[in-house]
Design an enzyme around this catalytic site. Structure first.
Site, short mmCIF file in Angstrom:
data_model
loop_
_atom_site.label_atom_id
_atom_site.label_comp_id
_atom_site.label_asym_id
_atom_site.label_seq_id
_atom_site.Cartn_x
_atom_site.Cartn_y
_atom_site.Cartn_z
N HIS A 65 -5.18 -1.17 -4.59
CA HIS A 65 -5.67 -0.13 -3.87
C HIS A 65 -6.54 0.91 -4.71
CE1 HIS A 65 -2.13 -1.83 -1.54
NE2 HIS A 65 -3.04 -1.50 -0.60
N ASP A 123 -2.80 -7.81 -5.16
CA ASP A 123 -2.99 -6.76 -4.11
C ASP A 123 -3.77 -5.46 -5.23
OD1 ASP A 123 -3.38 -5.39 -1.80
OD2 ASP A 123 -1.24 -4.91 -1.62
N LYS A 140 -14.63 -3.60 7.01
CA LYS A 140 -14.44 -4.34 5.74
C LYS A 140 -15.59 -5.30 5.59
CE LYS A 140 -12.04 -7.65 8.84
NZ LYS A 140 -10.75 -8.47 9.04
N HIS A 162 -8.43 -1.40 0.47
CA HIS A 162 -7.35 -2.19 -0.11
C HIS A 162 -8.30 -3.47 -0.16
CE1 HIS A 162 -4.22 -0.20 2.97
NE2 HIS A 162 -5.42 0.15 3.18
N CYS A 214 0.81 -1.25 0.25
CA CYS A 214 -0.17 0.12 0.11
C CYS A 214 0.82 1.47 0.11
CB CYS A 214 -0.99 0.12 1.18
SG CYS A 214 -0.53 -1.19 2.41
N ARG A 268 7.48 -10.89 4.99
CA ARG A 268 7.11 -10.90 6.42
C ARG A 268 7.88 -11.77 7.40
NH1 ARG A 268 0.46 -9.66 5.88
NH2 ARG A 268 0.99 -8.02 4.35
N GLN A 307 1.46 -11.07 -3.24
CA GLN A 307 0.04 -10.89 -3.09
C GLN A 307 -0.89 -10.38 -4.39
OE1 GLN A 307 0.36 -7.94 0.01
NE2 GLN A 307 -1.24 -8.70 1.01
#
Length: 643
Positions: A390, A388, A469, A515, A339, A368, A386
């Site tokens: 945004h 991912d 969410k 997200h 992000c 991570r 990911q």
RNA sequence: GCUGACGUAGCUCAAGCGGUAGAGCGGCUGCCUUGUAAGCAGCAGGUUAAGGGUUCGAGUCCCUUCGUCAGCUCCA
């Protein structure tokens, strides 16, 4: 109407019964019929589950609970936990008892013991449990004062700790079955003999009260069912899960490996796995472009400064790899999420309300530092890519964007053959900013779910501190639930990074961010798919779609030609021209779960045909002209058919 | 990270109380030319996870590290 000495019991069918005050549900069941009396396990009095032996003092709506009732298994397993503790006390008289609740598919009980349980001991405990069951001791409920309870559990510090948390308004009850006494709210089945079909499964450490700062207890897990058939079915399900384990299939099918030398939790994608991933990524990217996303790429490392602004330092540091020190330079971090980088791109120019929504998508590789004990195959790793994205939009656009997101989620999940549940998480106490803004956004999500006609569960207070969410729970082929897509609204990062767009009023405004991930990470998603499909990927995803099998060397050329034709038609085909018998080659293709086997013998070579055997269908083959095979496979690929 | 169990050939597993590390599959070579889930024979393959210790002698006993597994705690 009942007088003082009798009460009225109203049954689920609307009929009612007068019984003497102080009668028990067992008496009522008896009154109704001998069969019911025999199968009765407990009762529901005005909605609350109570023991069969609990005297009824007032007029009441009563429902007899039997094996068929939805509450029954929980009851059975709770009692099974007590039986377990009874047996453990015999084997380990020193054991202090913790909690022993029913859980999904079974039960557990936590003990504080001098030595952990061994597998052999588990067998002994299970044998003693069967003794306890044979005794058929009744579960007896008794209300006690706190002082009495303190006395009863003076040797059980864990129980005393729990006891002291009970307030004056709480009714303190203890349950006894034979030699075993437990501080317990109940209710239970009438006697230990009701628990016939059970098995102890495993023992492992568990922190007292789930707190890693507290002492570790030893937990024994078991399962219990009403019939031997149910028990066997459950054990069979466990076996099936083992059979589908992506770690086993991942190795056998040449999908991935991990290596101590390269680091734990770091996935190496082998050619077959890479091809599956590539196919998914290509499909995903095409879908995103069709849906108004922009693809971006961002670096794998970033200056720590970025994560100070985002707030991930300090809140997320323990999950991040340690900083990289460079002489004469700032410290860098492997990126734990995408992000902040996407925000950089957003912030690189002045944005107009006319540009919004902006949707940046990236297959972003993140790292991570997961604690060593949580690593698990492809599902829980330290490096992952990911899916991912945004979305930057105005507050007014939130509803519309979620509408599109839910449609995309539905499309994706159907494509891969997952059923799913929807969960809406609302504002927690620790939320930042104006609660009214948070709640208004939550209402908007609710409205969108309603417009789409989706059934959903609400998790009150389950939202993040920075926004509500929608989570999607996948249900796989074994009925297990997995965390799937999440659509997370964020009021926080736009604030921290001071994001703006120029509105129609020519003034700066703050956008909101969403997200969202559809597949999660490629590692976890593919790991999940392996188990969902039991390794038998549908044609469009299979790394090897057709294996061409010439029977003898004489027809090798003909088979090679077919392989070429298939490849030129965009079908992943391989020629197996080894000097092995057909049976051998077929066995290997079946083991590798290749969806389609194309056999070429003398007959097929002469006639220009092919004998097609589909994975898992045994000897049923179909002979057809080669162009027809290609046309059929093309159709199947384009439809992304699931079987 | 914590508790426990485990780590032997590429894979699955053997090797009483400490006494020369074995088998099947897979791999390679040769023979067989094969019709729907394993053709036959031969060969190679191991510093028993790594490091240290006890012992005349360690795969086996002890310690440390790494990894795996079942959970706990934590999450794409």
């Amino acid at each position: 109407m009942s007088d003082k000495s009798s009460i009225t019991v109203t049954l689920p069918d609307g009929s009612s019964l007068n019984v003497p005050r102080g009668s028990t549900p067992a008496d009522v069941a008896h009154e109704i019929g001998a069969r019911l009396a025999k199968s009765a396990l407990a009762a529901k009095a005005d909605g609350a589950v109570v023991d069969l032996a609990r005297p009824l003092e007032h007029d009441v709506r009563l429902e007899i609970i039997t094996e068929k009732s939805p509450e029954a298994l929980e009851l059975l397993r709770h009692s099974a936990a007590h039986i377990l503790a009874t047996a453990v006390r015999q084997v380990r008289p020193e054991a202090k008892i913790g909690f022993g609740p029913p859980i999904e598919d079974g039960f557990y009980y936590d003990f504080e013991v001098n030595e952990p349980f061994t597998p052999e001991e588990l067998q002994e405990i299970e044998a003693r449990m069967r003794e306890v069951v044979r005794c058929n001791d009744p579960f007896e409920r008794r209300v006690v004062t706190k002082q009495e309870a303190r006395e009863l559990f003076r040797d059980d510090p864990l129980k005393l700790e729990r006891l002291e948390e009970l307030g004056p308004e709480d009714v303190i009850t203890v349950y006894r079955n034979g030699p075993f006494l437990d501080l317990c709210r109940g209710p239970h089945v009438p006697a230990t003999g009701a628990v016939q079909h059970f098995k102890l499964l495993s023992a492992a450490g568990a922190y007292w009260r789930g707190d890693e700062r507290r002492q570790m207890l030893q937990r024994i897990y078991g399962t219990a069912w009403f019939t031997e058939k149910d028990l066997e079915e459950y054990l069979h399900r466990l076996e099936e899960a083992r059979r589908r384990d992506h770690r086993r299939l991942g190795r056998e099918l040449g999908i991935f490996s991990v290596h101590p030398e390269a680091g734990a939790g770091l996935i190496h994608w082998h050619p077959r796995g890479a091809l599956i991933r590539h196919t998914i990524e290509e499909f995903l990217k095409r879908t995103l472009l069709e849906n108004g996303y922009d693809l971006v790429y961002t670096p794998h490392v970033a200056s720590e400064e970025l994560y100070r602004i985002s707030g991930h330092i300090p809140t997320f540091v323990e999950n991040m790899f340690a900083p990289m020190e460079q002489e004469g330079s700032e410290r860098f971090r492997l990126k734990p999420m995408n992000c902040p980088n996407h925000i950089m791109i957003y912030r690189s120019e002045t944005r107009s309300y006319r540009d919004l929504p902006i949707r940046y998508a990236e297959l972003g590789t993140c790292y991570r530092f997961e604690r060593s004990g949580v690593l698990h195959g492809m599902m829980r790793v330290r490096g992952f890519t990911q899916d991912d994205a945004h979305i930057f939009c105005t507050p007014e656009q939130i509803g519309d964007e979620y509408m599109r997101l839910l449609d995309l989620v539905g499309f994706m999940m159907t494509t891969f053959g997952y059923e799913y549940h929807v969960v809406l998480s609302t504002r927690p106490d620790k939320a930042i900013g104006d609660p009214a803004v948070y709640d208004a956004a939550t209402d908007e999500l609710r409205r969108v779910l309603d417009v789409r006609g989706l059934d959903y569960r609400v998790e009150e207070g389950g939202g993040a501190f920075y926004g509500p969410k929608i989570d999607i729970q996948l249900v796989d082929a074994l009925g297990r639930e997995w965390q799937g897509p999440t659509l997370q609204l964020d009021f926080n990062l736009p604030e921290r990074f001071q994001l703006e767009y120029i509105g129609a009023d020519n003034k700066p405004h703050r956008p909101v961010m969403i997200h969202r991930t559809l597949l999660g990470s490629m590692e976890r998603f593919v790991g999940g798919l392996i188990e969902h499909y039991a390794g038998a990927f549908p044609l469009w995803l299979a790394p090897e779609q057709v294996r061409v099998l010439p029977i003898t060397d004489d027809v090798r050329a003909s088979a090679a030609e077919l392989t070429d034709q298939l490849r030129r038609s965009g079908i992943r085909a391989h020629l197996d021209d080894r000097a092995e018998t057909l049976g051998y080659k077929i066995r290997e293709a079946e083991t590798l779960k290749v969806p389609c086997m194309a056999v070429i013998g003398k007959r097929e070579a002469d006639a220009g045909t092919v004998a097609v055997r589909r994975r898992g269908t045994g000897r049923k083959q179909e002979v057809m002209p080669r162009p027809e095979l290609i046309a059929r496979l093309r159709r199947e690929l384009e439809s992304r058919a699931l079987s």
